[in-house]
Design an enzyme around this catalytic site. Structure first.
Site, PDB file in Angstrom:
ATOM      1  N   TYR A 136      59.508  15.247   6.693  1.00  0.00           N
ATOM      2  CA  TYR A 136      60.063  14.145   7.472  1.00  0.00           C
ATOM      3  C   TYR A 136      61.561  14.291   7.770  1.00  0.00           C
ATOM      4  CZ  TYR A 136      55.780  11.437   7.439  1.00  0.00           C
ATOM      5  OH  TYR A 136      54.484  10.999   7.660  1.00  0.00           O
ATOM      6  N   GLU A 147      35.457  19.546 -12.295  1.00  0.00           N
ATOM      7  CA  GLU A 147      35.778  19.679 -10.875  1.00  0.00           C
ATOM      8  C   GLU A 147      36.267  18.377 -10.253  1.00  0.00           C
ATOM      9  OE1 GLU A 147      33.507  20.266  -6.576  1.00  0.00           O
ATOM     10  OE2 GLU A 147      32.523  20.990  -8.390  1.00  0.00           O
ATOM     11  N   ASP A 158      30.277  21.743  -9.544  1.00  0.00           N
ATOM     12  CA  ASP A 158      28.998  21.621  -8.852  1.00  0.00           C
ATOM     13  C   ASP A 158      28.372  22.992  -8.630  1.00  0.00           C
ATOM     14  OD1 ASP A 158      29.060  18.859  -8.645  1.00  0.00           O
ATOM     15  OD2 ASP A 158      29.954  18.864  -6.640  1.00  0.00           O
TER      16      ASP A 158
END
Length: 374
Positions: A103, A189, A241
């Site tokens: 910014y 995870e 997963d």
């Protein structure tokens, strides 16, 4: 180079920045186009092990930036502007986030990724890590379990309430007086599974530290995990997963990411073991077919790309599980284990998975002790 990165200080970096700026000005004043040489690093490639340089932590090439090319000119412009901000941060001993930096010149930077690349370029040029630049991230990682420490004068006491999540420290340099009774570290995870373990009071009945990076881990989470593995010297296990994205997250912890390849040696966790979930777990733990999801075309391409990575050449078990995923064409989430009960993950799956590893660890320690006494 590793020693330089880990010990880089403000007093070391400011002269480097000034020398770099002087060289640019000198070339321009003499009517020449400056050329900036940036070393390239990788954490993996698709070459055979014999032809691979990724594991050596050496640069795999050099990229030359010149003002004669428009794309290079813009990249150099961004690099110099970010470098000026970094110089100010170091001179004033202040810190800023990557978003803060974006910014300062949003119309020029146009996108956050442009700033991220410039910061990485600066780290390579100055041979330092991102935190040495006083560029910090807001840690998104969470920790709970059997650990207590002081961070910049504040106490983080997970031991008194082991199933309550605490934010991961941003600056590991500020950690002092660390105390832990944990037998291992469990890396999760995603936050939903982390919260399931918290709800099931997993850490009350298991002497461990549980950490999640809430998906792909940020730098503070990876640095904190690396700090813990070096300080505590206890086993580290990863639970993700059973899909290519979960596996990719696991490899980020163990081998490092391409984006931060120049700093992989200080961020990777080579000790982490893949605890699950495996494709083979669907049969072993009786996950119904309706809980299995078909691999998409993108999933298959991603899995094939992962299998081509050089660091998997010697990881036979990891390769076999990924190849089985492709062969069966299915994936599943850790939450699929809840088909049995909400406590199945904590009471059945993880204990059965951990038992073999922990028994082996105990045997190794016992053998080492006996050898020492003999």
């Amino acid at each position: 180079m590793e020693r330089n990165r880990s010990s880089s200080k403000r007093s070391d970096l400011l002269p480097k920045i000034k020398d770099f700026a002087r060289s640019i000005v000198f070339e321009l004043c003499n009517g020449r186009s400056p050329v900036i040489s940036i070393k390239k690093f990788r954490t993996y490639c698709s070459n055979s092990e014999d032809n691979c340089l990724c594991s050596s932590n050496l640069p795999t090439g050099i990229e030359m930036l010149t003002l004669r090319r428009q794309s290079h000119a813009h990249r150099t412009n961004v690099l110099l502007r970010v470098l000026l901000i970094v110089q100010q941060l170091l001179q004033e001993n202040r810190h800023a986030s990557k978003r803060d930096i974006f910014y300062t010149y949003p119309s020029i930077f146009s996108d956050q990724s442009v700033v991220d690349r410039a910061i990485n370029d600066i780290c390579v040029l100055l041979e330092c890590s991102r935190h040495n630049l006083n560029v910090v991230s807001v840690a998104k990682g969470l920790v709970m379990g059997w650990i207590r420490f002081m961070e910049d004068g504040k106490k983080c006491d997970c031991i008194s309430s082991p199933n309550t999540a605490q934010p991961v420290p941003v600056q590991v340099e500020d950690i002092q007086d660390i105390l832990s009774f944990a037998q291992y570290i469990l890396v999760i995870e995603k936050e939903s599974v982390f919260q399931r373990l918290a709800d099931n009071q997993f850490c009350t009945f298991n002497r461990c530290i549980v950490i999640t990076g809430r998906g792909y881990p940020d730098i503070p989470t990876r640095r904190f995990l690396r700090f813990l593995t070096e300080k505590l010297r206890i086993p580290v296990y990863g639970l993700v997963d059973s899909d290519p994205y979960g596996f990719d997250i696991l490899t980020t912890y163990r081998f490092g990411s391409l984006e931060m390849a120049y700093d992989a040696e200080l961020l990777r966790i080579p000790e982490i073991c893949w605890l699950g979930a495996f494709t083979s777990d669907s049969e072993r733990y009786g996950i119904p077919s309706q809980c299995l999801l078909p691999l998409s075309t993108e999933d298959k391409k991603r899995t094939e790309a992962i299998l081509s990575r050089c660091y998997l050449q010697n990881q036979l078990h990891w390769r076999l599980e990924l190849e089985m995923m492709l062969e069966k064409g299915v994936k599943f989430e850790i939450e699929a284990l809840s088909v049995h009960s909400l406590s199945y993950l904590s009471n059945e799956y993880l204990p059965s998975k951990l038992k073999g590893y922990l028994d082996l660890s105990s045997k190794v320690k016992s053998s080492a002790t006996n050898f020492h006494h003999s």
